[in-house]
Every structure is written in structure tokens, then in C-alpha cells.
Motif scaffolding. Structure first.
Motif, PDB file in Angstrom:
ATOM      1  N   UNK A  26       0.814  -1.210   0.000  1.00 43.00           N
ATOM      2  CA  UNK A  26       0.000   0.000   0.000  1.00 43.00           C
ATOM      3  C   UNK A  26       0.846   1.257   0.000  1.00 43.00           C
ATOM      4  N   UNK A  27       1.946   1.249   0.789  1.00 37.50           N
ATOM      5  CA  UNK A  27       2.839   2.406   0.818  1.00 37.50           C
ATOM      6  C   UNK A  27       3.540   2.625  -0.510  1.00 37.50           C
ATOM      7  N   UNK A  28       3.995   1.532  -1.141  1.00 31.57           N
ATOM      8  CA  UNK A  28       4.668   1.640  -2.442  1.00 31.57           C
ATOM      9  C   UNK A  28       3.680   2.119  -3.511  1.00 31.57           C
ATOM     10  N   UNK A  29       2.452   1.617  -3.434  1.00 24.55           N
ATOM     11  CA  UNK A  29       1.418   2.033  -4.399  1.00 24.55           C
ATOM     12  C   UNK A  29       1.147   3.529  -4.303  1.00 24.55           C
ATOM     13  N   UNK A  30       1.043   4.061  -3.072  1.00 22.47           N
ATOM     14  CA  UNK A  30       0.831   5.496  -2.894  1.00 22.47           C
ATOM     15  C   UNK A  30       2.020   6.298  -3.405  1.00 22.47           C
ATOM     16  N   UNK A  31       3.226   5.743  -3.231  1.00 18.26           N
ATOM     17  CA  UNK A  31       4.440   6.465  -3.623  1.00 18.26           C
ATOM     18  C   UNK A  31       4.626   6.503  -5.134  1.00 18.26           C
ATOM     19  N   UNK A  32       4.093   5.525  -5.862  1.00 19.56           N
ATOM     20  CA  UNK A  32       4.368   5.412  -7.291  1.00 19.56           C
ATOM     21  C   UNK A  32       3.233   5.877  -8.188  1.00 19.56           C
ATOM     22  N   UNK A  34       0.273   8.235  -9.814  1.00 18.87           N
ATOM     23  CA  UNK A  34       0.148   9.654 -10.103  1.00 18.87           C
ATOM     24  C   UNK A  34      -1.054  10.269  -9.401  1.00 18.87           C
ATOM     25  N   UNK A  35      -1.082  11.605  -9.345  1.00 20.33           N
ATOM     26  CA  UNK A  35      -2.213  12.317  -8.778  1.00 20.33           C
ATOM     27  C   UNK A  35      -2.379  12.123  -7.282  1.00 20.33           C
ATOM     28  N   UNK A  36      -1.273  11.925  -6.571  1.00 23.40           N
ATOM     29  CA  UNK A  36      -1.340  11.699  -5.126  1.00 23.40           C
ATOM     30  C   UNK A  36      -1.566  13.028  -4.411  1.00 23.40           C
ATOM     31  N   UNK A  37      -2.514  13.062  -3.497  1.00 24.58           N
ATOM     32  CA  UNK A  37      -2.793  14.279  -2.733  1.00 24.58           C
ATOM     33  C   UNK A  37      -1.758  14.448  -1.621  1.00 24.58           C
ATOM     34  N   UNK A  38      -1.698  15.654  -1.043  1.00 28.42           N
ATOM     35  CA  UNK A  38      -0.770  15.911   0.065  1.00 28.42           C
ATOM     36  C   UNK A  38      -1.077  15.019   1.251  1.00 28.42           C
ATOM     37  N   UNK A  39      -2.357  14.748   1.472  1.00 33.99           N
ATOM     38  CA  UNK A  39      -2.747  13.897   2.588  1.00 33.99           C
ATOM     39  C   UNK A  39      -2.237  12.475   2.375  1.00 33.99           C
ATOM     40  N   UNK A  40      -2.346  11.978   1.153  1.00 32.76           N
ATOM     41  CA  UNK A  40      -1.879  10.619   0.854  1.00 32.76           C
ATOM     42  C   UNK A  40      -0.359  10.538   0.914  1.00 32.76           C
ATOM     43  N   UNK A  41       0.331  11.622   0.508  1.00 36.29           N
ATOM     44  CA  UNK A  41       1.790  11.648   0.614  1.00 36.29           C
ATOM     45  C   UNK A  41       2.229  11.539   2.069  1.00 36.29           C
ATOM     46  N   UNK A  42       1.432  12.141   2.961  1.00 36.67           N
ATOM     47  CA  UNK A  42       1.733  12.104   4.388  1.00 36.67           C
ATOM     48  C   UNK A  42       1.659  10.672   4.920  1.00 36.67           C
ATOM     49  N   UNK A  43       0.829   9.829   4.291  1.00 34.96           N
ATOM     50  CA  UNK A  43       0.632   8.460   4.764  1.00 34.96           C
ATOM     51  C   UNK A  43       1.634   7.472   4.190  1.00 34.96           C
ATOM     52  N   UNK A  44       2.182   7.751   3.003  1.00 34.29           N
ATOM     53  CA  UNK A  44       2.953   6.736   2.297  1.00 34.29           C
ATOM     54  C   UNK A  44       4.246   6.348   3.031  1.00 34.29           C
ATOM     55  N   UNK A  45       4.960   7.327   3.592  1.00 32.72           N
ATOM     56  CA  UNK A  45       6.222   7.005   4.271  1.00 32.72           C
ATOM     57  C   UNK A  45       6.024   6.137   5.509  1.00 32.72           C
TER      58      UNK A  45
END
Length: 272
Positions: A26-32, A34-45
Motif C-alpha cells: 500500500x505504501x509503495x502504491x501510494x508512492x508510485x 500519479x495524482x497523489x494528494x498531500x494527505x496521501x503523501x503524508x501516509x505513504x512514508x
């Protein structure tokens, strides 16, 4: 022939390894994607870090228990011990920082309103930090937290009887003391004279992308929401802590078995 404690540790860590795969994925999917929101970027790491951590620790425990590798099992037990200490400290910390603050009942209203100064200084500082708040604000905007109110089409009498969430109360409307004139749930007209020193009265905007997202009441509503969630997490942490202590105890038995079977220190003992 494997002993019971080794088998249990092996099974538990195999299950943990399987659980780590979707978390890491799930983290790799969010990181790769496109169109990721700032909120989702906060979760990926955090997702990637937690996934990798669980995978490595579970592999160490699995190989250490099933292959009788005392070094890997010692590393596994050491990490488990540190994790138990950290989780215990975090649980105590959670109860301390969420012990202060509550919403204020407003006369004639079905909802409560929230003041930033009522909550712990630690939470206030974290929320008021400009970088942190920018991320939180982006999450509020991306999550469309006020959309239900925008689409409710309620009249004023219906609105004031509504049981709003802390975030809806703090972020989607002006404070009641501002005495703004209700047009709809997220549009309030400013009176010619505002008899209130509350800075949120000046911060409020009828722009649907702004509303009261930069208000002190919105930050207080976010803290009230965090407080509620953290208390639930603290209860869950106690359950997890008990589980980890049991697993750690079983792991100690498995480690003892490994040392006995490898002939270290010349120990002799029965099966655990």
C-alpha cells in the motif's frame, strides 16, 4: 523435533510476515501512482517504514525459531523488548496528553464548540506548527469534511439541532459568538458590527475552499478528534502490549531451546 515454543513463534511470525506484505504494498502504491494528494503523501512514508519493519522482524523471528538460529532469535527478542518499552511509554503518554480538554456546550445548540486553549500544550504546539497545519489543512480539504453540510439544505432550526462532529463544528462554520447570519450550513453573512474579540470571526470566509480551515476553532476541532482517536488507540495498545509480552515470553522459551539444542553453556532441560 520442534518444540512447542519454536512452533508458536514460527507461526506467529509467518502471519506477521503475511500482514506486512499488503502494508508495504500500500505504501509503495501510494508512492508510485500519479495524482497523489498531500494527505496521501503524508501516509505513504509511515506505511513503507512499518511494512519493512514488520517484514524484517518477522523474518528474523521465523528463521530464528524454525532454523534454530540463536543469533537471529536474539535480535528478534531484543527488538521485541524495545518495542514493548516504546509501546508502554507511548500508551502512558497518550493518556497524559489527551486527559485535558473537552468541547463546550452551546445553549440552544445540538453541537459543541471547541477552544484551542482548552487542550494540552503539546498538542497545541503540534497543530499550530505551520508545516503540520498545512498538511492537516490539505487533508481536510481533500477529504471534503464539510461536503455533507454543504449538501444538507437545512434551515437554521434544523442546523442548530444537528449533532456536528468536532471538525464540522470547528472548521465548517463560524463560532456562535460571532453572531453571523445563517444563509446555509457553510455560508454565513457577516453583520455590520461584530461584538466579539474572537479572531475566528475575522478569519471566517464564505469561500468554500477556505471556510474556517485557518480558524483556531478548526485546530481545536482537529485536536478534539485526535483526542478521541488516541484514547481508542491507547486501549488497543494495551491489548497489543499484553499480546507482545506473551509472544516475547514464548520467544524467550524458544531462545532457551535453541541454546540447549546447540549445546551452548552445556544447559540441560526439558521441552518448553
Amino acid at each position: 523435533m520442534f518444540r512447542l515454543s519454536n512452533n508458536l513463534i514460527g507461526v506467529l511470525n509467518f502471519i506477521t510476515f503475511l500482514l506486512s506484505v499488503p502494508i508495504l504494498g500500500g505504501g509503495i502504491w501510494l508512492a508510485t501512482r500519479g495524482g497523489v494528494t498531500d494527505c496521501e503523501k503524508f501516509l505513504q512514508t509511515p506505511l513503507i517504514v512499518i511494512g519493512v519493519f514488520l517484514m524484517l522482524v518477522s523474518l528474523a523471528g521465523l528463521v530464528g525459531a524454525c532454523c534454530r538460529n540463536s543469533l537471529l532469535l536474539w535480535i528478534y527478542l531484543f527488538v521485541m523488548f524495545i518495542l514493548i518499552i516504546l509501546l508502554f511509554c507511548f500508551t502512558i503518554f497518550t493518556f497524559v496528553v489527551t486527559n485535558k480538554g473537552a468541547g463546550e456546550v452551546v445553549s440552544g445548540r445540538g453541537y459543541k464548540e471547541y477552544r484551542l486553549g482548552d487542550y494540552s500544550n503539546w498538542l497545541q504546539k503540534r497543530v499550530e506548527n505551520s508545516k503540520n497545519w498545512a498538511r492537516i489543512r490539505a487533508c481536510l480539504s481533500d477529504g471534503k469534511v464539510c461536503q455533507n453540510l454543504q449538501e444538507s439544505n437545512q434551515d437554521f432550526d434544523q442546523f442548530i439541532r444537528d449533532n456536528l462532529s468536532p471538525i464540522e463544528s470547528g472548521c465548517c462554520k463560524p463560532p456562535s459568538e460571532c453572531n453571523f447570519v445563517y444563509q446555509n450550513a457553510t455560508v454565513w453573512n457577516r453583520p455590520s458590527v461584530v461584538n466579539s474579540s474572537n479572531p475566528d470571526c475575522d478569519t471566517w470566509s464564505n469561500d468554500q475552499s477556505d471556510l474556517c480551515y485557518d480558524c483556531q476553532s478548526c485546530k481545536a476541532g482537529v485536536i478534539a478528534n485526535i483526542k478521541d482517536k488516541w484514547k481508542k488507540i491507547a486501549i488497543l495498545n494495551i491489548i497489543i502490549l499484553i499480546f507482545l509480552i506473551v509472544v516475547y515470553s514464548i520467544g524467550c522459551c524458544a531462545f532457551r531451546n535453541n541454546r540447549q539444542d546447540n549445546g551452548a553453556f552445556g544447559w540441560k532441560g526439558g521441552y518448553a
